[in-house]
Design a protein around this motif. Structure first.
Motif, short mmCIF file in Angstrom:
data_model
loop_
_atom_site.label_atom_id
_atom_site.label_comp_id
_atom_site.label_asym_id
_atom_site.label_seq_id
_atom_site.Cartn_x
_atom_site.Cartn_y
_atom_site.Cartn_z
N TYR A 82 -71.47 51.29 151.35
CA TYR A 82 -71.90 50.67 150.67
C TYR A 82 -73.24 49.98 151.14
O TYR A 82 -74.34 49.67 150.81
N THR A 85 -75.85 52.81 150.52
CA THR A 85 -76.28 52.56 149.04
C THR A 85 -77.29 51.52 148.79
O THR A 85 -78.38 51.59 148.29
N TYR A 129 -72.78 50.82 143.57
CA TYR A 129 -74.01 51.60 143.38
C TYR A 129 -74.77 51.38 142.11
O TYR A 129 -76.00 51.38 142.25
#
Length: 214
Positions: A82, A85, A129
């Motif tokens: 992440y 992301t 996300y």
């Protein structure tokens, strides 16, 4: 119109780049990160530029120079953490918006995710996300750019049908990547999509007709 495809090494980006190359109304510049990603495009006579969404805004503005539109089809991908992301899907997207403004590009098409505009629709499994997409989309709506935000449902590699459903709010559904690429292509000059956002799944309406009646 010259179009910069950001994320041209991705599945949607590749299809869109070739659609633009084959269309008499457009020229295309494919933005990729690595020389080996550029090689197939160069072999096909397609202009490429090397740039990284984790780089500077100036680098990205240089990549967009002399283009009239940017399509943001990039993503960090499911294999990364992440952190990527945040750096690609959020900060990279916002930097690309800033770069477009610096390069005097007015048109910007964003590939987002279905339901990203409603927190209650976000999937628990990939909530970071969705948060990245939500805030990138919000920044685009607040920019000076003539934007279109396309929020496709679950992506498949099935053959495209050329028929879609497009609306402000759709709860779930899927769509072939081929039809997403064709929707982006037809959105570029469709004034009804200017400064508009919509969810996108497979449906019964021809793409051009659906876009003109959102």
């Amino acid at each position: 119109m010259k179009v910069l495809v950001v994320g041209a090494n991705g599945q949607i980006g590749k299809q869109l780049t070739h659609l633009l190359q084959d269309h008499e109304g457009y020229t295309v510049r494919a933005m990729v990160r690595k020389e080996e990603q550029a090689a197939p495009y160069q072999a096909a006579g397609i202009e490429c530029v090397l740039a990284n969404l984790e780089g500077s805004v100036k680098e990205l503005a240089d990549a967009a120079k002399n283009c009239q539109a940017v399509v943001f089809a990039a993503g960090s991908g499911g294999a990364t953490g992440y952190d990527k992301t945040l750096l690609i899907d959020l900060d990279g997207a916002v930097k690309m918006m800033e770069a477009a403004e610096q390069a005097s590009v007015r048109r910007f098409v964003m590939v987002s995710a279905i339901g990203a505009h409603h927190r209650e629709y976000w999937s628990e499994e990939i909530k970071p996300y969705y948060a990245a997409k939500h805030y990138a989309d919000r920044m685009l709506r607040q920019s000076s750019l003539t934007y279109t935000i396309i929020r496709p449902g679950g992506l498949t590699n099935n053959p495209g049908t050329g028929h879609i459903a497009a609306a402000e709010n759709i709860r779930g559904g899927s769509i072939p990547r081929e039809d997403v690429a064709k929707t982006i292509l037809l959105s570029l000059d469709e004034e009804n999509t200017f400064r508009r956002s919509f969810d996108l799944i497979s449906g019964d309406t021809p793409i051009s007709e659906a876009l003109s009646s959102i």
